[in-house]
Design a protein around this motif. Structure first.
Motif, PDB file in Angstrom:
ATOM      1  N   VAL A   1       0.861  -1.181   0.000  1.00  0.00           N
ATOM      2  CA  VAL A   1       0.000   0.000   0.000  1.00  0.00           C
ATOM      3  C   VAL A   1       0.897   1.231   0.000  1.00  0.00           C
ATOM      4  N   HIS A   2       0.681   2.122  -0.969  1.00  0.00           N
ATOM      5  CA  HIS A   2       1.454   3.354  -1.102  1.00  0.00           C
ATOM      6  C   HIS A   2       0.517   4.540  -0.867  1.00  0.00           C
ATOM      7  N   VAL A   3       1.032   5.601  -0.240  1.00  0.00           N
ATOM      8  CA  VAL A   3       0.242   6.800   0.033  1.00  0.00           C
ATOM      9  C   VAL A   3       0.877   7.984  -0.690  1.00  0.00           C
ATOM     10  N   PHE A   4       0.040   8.724  -1.426  1.00  0.00           N
ATOM     11  CA  PHE A   4       0.510   9.876  -2.196  1.00  0.00           C
ATOM     12  C   PHE A   4      -0.426  11.054  -1.984  1.00  0.00           C
ATOM     13  N   ASP A   5       0.104  12.263  -2.196  1.00  0.00           N
ATOM     14  CA  ASP A   5      -0.739  13.457  -2.086  1.00  0.00           C
ATOM     15  C   ASP A   5      -1.161  13.965  -3.452  1.00  0.00           C
ATOM     16  N   CYS A   6      -0.542  13.450  -4.537  1.00  0.00           N
ATOM     17  CA  CYS A   6      -0.900  13.891  -5.896  1.00  0.00           C
ATOM     18  C   CYS A   6      -0.467  12.827  -6.898  1.00  0.00           C
ATOM     19  N   PHE A   7      -0.994  12.937  -8.110  1.00  0.00           N
ATOM     20  CA  PHE A   7      -0.651  11.971  -9.146  1.00  0.00           C
ATOM     21  C   PHE A   7       0.808  12.058  -9.551  1.00  0.00           C
ATOM     22  N   SER A   8       1.402  13.255  -9.537  1.00  0.00           N
ATOM     23  CA  SER A   8       2.801  13.363  -9.945  1.00  0.00           C
ATOM     24  C   SER A   8       3.716  12.596  -8.990  1.00  0.00           C
ATOM     25  N   CYS A   9       3.431  12.606  -7.696  1.00  0.00           N
ATOM     26  CA  CYS A   9       4.220  11.804  -6.754  1.00  0.00           C
ATOM     27  C   CYS A   9       3.995  10.314  -6.994  1.00  0.00           C
ATOM     28  N   ALA A  10       2.755   9.919  -7.286  1.00  0.00           N
ATOM     29  CA  ALA A  10       2.466   8.513  -7.573  1.00  0.00           C
ATOM     30  C   ALA A  10       3.215   8.051  -8.814  1.00  0.00           C
ATOM     31  N   ILE A  11       3.233   8.876  -9.845  1.00  0.00           N
ATOM     32  CA  ILE A  11       3.959   8.536 -11.070  1.00  0.00           C
ATOM     33  C   ILE A  11       5.447   8.427 -10.782  1.00  0.00           C
ATOM     34  N   HIS A  12       5.972   9.377 -10.019  1.00  0.00           N
ATOM     35  CA  HIS A  12       7.392   9.375  -9.682  1.00  0.00           C
ATOM     36  C   HIS A  12       7.803   8.063  -9.020  1.00  0.00           C
ATOM     37  N   ARG A  13       6.973   7.563  -8.127  1.00  0.00           N
ATOM     38  CA  ARG A  13       7.296   6.343  -7.387  1.00  0.00           C
ATOM     39  C   ARG A  13       6.934   5.070  -8.144  1.00  0.00           C
ATOM     40  N   MET A  14       5.810   5.071  -8.889  1.00  0.00           N
ATOM     41  CA  MET A  14       5.254   3.818  -9.393  1.00  0.00           C
ATOM     42  C   MET A  14       5.518   3.522 -10.873  1.00  0.00           C
ATOM     43  N   ALA A  15       5.684   4.557 -11.701  1.00  0.00           N
ATOM     44  CA  ALA A  15       5.800   4.326 -13.149  1.00  0.00           C
ATOM     45  C   ALA A  15       7.133   3.662 -13.489  1.00  0.00           C
ATOM     46  N   PRO A  16       7.093   2.672 -14.376  1.00  0.00           N
ATOM     47  CA  PRO A  16       8.358   2.066 -14.809  1.00  0.00           C
ATOM     48  C   PRO A  16       9.187   3.073 -15.602  1.00  0.00           C
ATOM     49  N   ILE A  17      10.478   2.808 -15.720  1.00  0.00           N
ATOM     50  CA  ILE A  17      11.400   3.694 -16.433  1.00  0.00           C
ATOM     51  C   ILE A  17      11.856   2.995 -17.705  1.00  0.00           C
ATOM     52  N   CYS A  18      11.828   3.719 -18.827  1.00  0.00           N
ATOM     53  CA  CYS A  18      12.301   3.174 -20.107  1.00  0.00           C
ATOM     54  C   CYS A  18      13.781   2.831 -19.971  1.00  0.00           C
ATOM     55  N   GLU A  19      14.141   1.618 -20.359  1.00  0.00           N
ATOM     56  CA  GLU A  19      15.520   1.161 -20.224  1.00  0.00           C
ATOM     57  C   GLU A  19      16.451   1.768 -21.273  1.00  0.00           C
ATOM     58  N   HIS A  20      15.879   2.481 -22.253  1.00  0.00           N
ATOM     59  CA  HIS A  20      16.723   3.139 -23.253  1.00  0.00           C
ATOM     60  C   HIS A  20      16.876   4.631 -22.971  1.00  0.00           C
ATOM     61  N   CYS A  21      15.768   5.360 -22.941  1.00  0.00           N
ATOM     62  CA  CYS A  21      15.846   6.828 -22.804  1.00  0.00           C
ATOM     63  C   CYS A  21      15.674   7.306 -21.369  1.00  0.00           C
ATOM     64  N   ARG A  22      15.315   6.385 -20.443  1.00  0.00           N
ATOM     65  CA  ARG A  22      15.194   6.666 -19.012  1.00  0.00           C
ATOM     66  C   ARG A  22      14.005   7.546 -18.633  1.00  0.00           C
ATOM     67  N   CYS A  23      13.041   7.765 -19.543  1.00  0.00           N
ATOM     68  CA  CYS A  23      11.858   8.544 -19.178  1.00  0.00           C
ATOM     69  C   CYS A  23      10.886   7.655 -18.402  1.00  0.00           C
ATOM     70  N   ARG A  24      10.019   8.282 -17.620  1.00  0.00           N
ATOM     71  CA  ARG A  24       8.971   7.546 -16.925  1.00  0.00           C
ATOM     72  C   ARG A  24       7.925   7.140 -17.945  1.00  0.00           C
ATOM     73  N   ILE A  25       7.452   5.921 -17.866  1.00  0.00           N
ATOM     74  CA  ILE A  25       6.454   5.422 -18.802  1.00  0.00           C
ATOM     75  C   ILE A  25       5.083   5.671 -18.197  1.00  0.00           C
ATOM     76  N   VAL A  26       4.405   6.684 -18.713  1.00  0.00           N
ATOM     77  CA  VAL A  26       3.075   7.055 -18.243  1.00  0.00           C
ATOM     78  C   VAL A  26       2.137   6.828 -19.431  1.00  0.00           C
ATOM     79  N   GLY A  27       1.594   5.659 -19.509  1.00  0.00           N
ATOM     80  CA  GLY A  27       0.778   5.281 -20.657  1.00  0.00           C
ATOM     81  C   GLY A  27       1.072   3.833 -20.993  1.00  0.00           C
ATOM     82  N   GLN A  28       1.010   3.500 -22.246  1.00  0.00           N
ATOM     83  CA  GLN A  28       1.115   2.107 -22.652  1.00  0.00           C
ATOM     84  C   GLN A  28       2.505   1.522 -22.443  1.00  0.00           C
ATOM     85  N   GLY A  29       3.505   2.060 -23.097  1.00  0.00           N
ATOM     86  CA  GLY A  29       4.824   1.456 -23.038  1.00  0.00           C
ATOM     87  C   GLY A  29       4.796   0.062 -23.643  1.00  0.00           C
ATOM     88  N   VAL A  30       5.957  -0.571 -23.707  1.00  0.00           N
ATOM     89  CA  VAL A  30       6.046  -1.953 -24.196  1.00  0.00           C
ATOM     90  C   VAL A  30       6.986  -2.722 -23.277  1.00  0.00           C
TER      91      VAL A  30
END
Length: 77
Positions: A23-52
């Protein structure tokens, strides 16, 4: 009120995300994305959406997966 696990803000409208038995607690979606979104192994961006995912590796799209030598991945449009 609950304290955000990313920024530490103690906010009355915080929310919980239940994922993979934790269980994770956040105050906003940007903090949730920062903690939970996977990171692209090539360009290192946060994957917010489909990804592969290819053989257990995450990429933001087909271009990055191909740049890492993965074949047969096509972005859907």
């Amino acid at each position: 009120m609950a304290r955000c696990e990313v920024c530490g803000n103690d906010y009355g409208m915080s929310f919980e995300v239940h994922a993979q038995g934790a269980v994770h607690v956040f105050d906003c979606f940007s903090c949730a994305i920062h903690r939970m979104a996977p990171i692209c192994e090539h360009c290192r961006c946060r994957i917010v959406g489909q990804g592969v995912e290819v053989d257990g590796h995450w990429y933001c799209g087909a271009h990055c997966s191909r740049a890492e030598g993965r074949v047969g991945i096509v972005d859907k449009v």
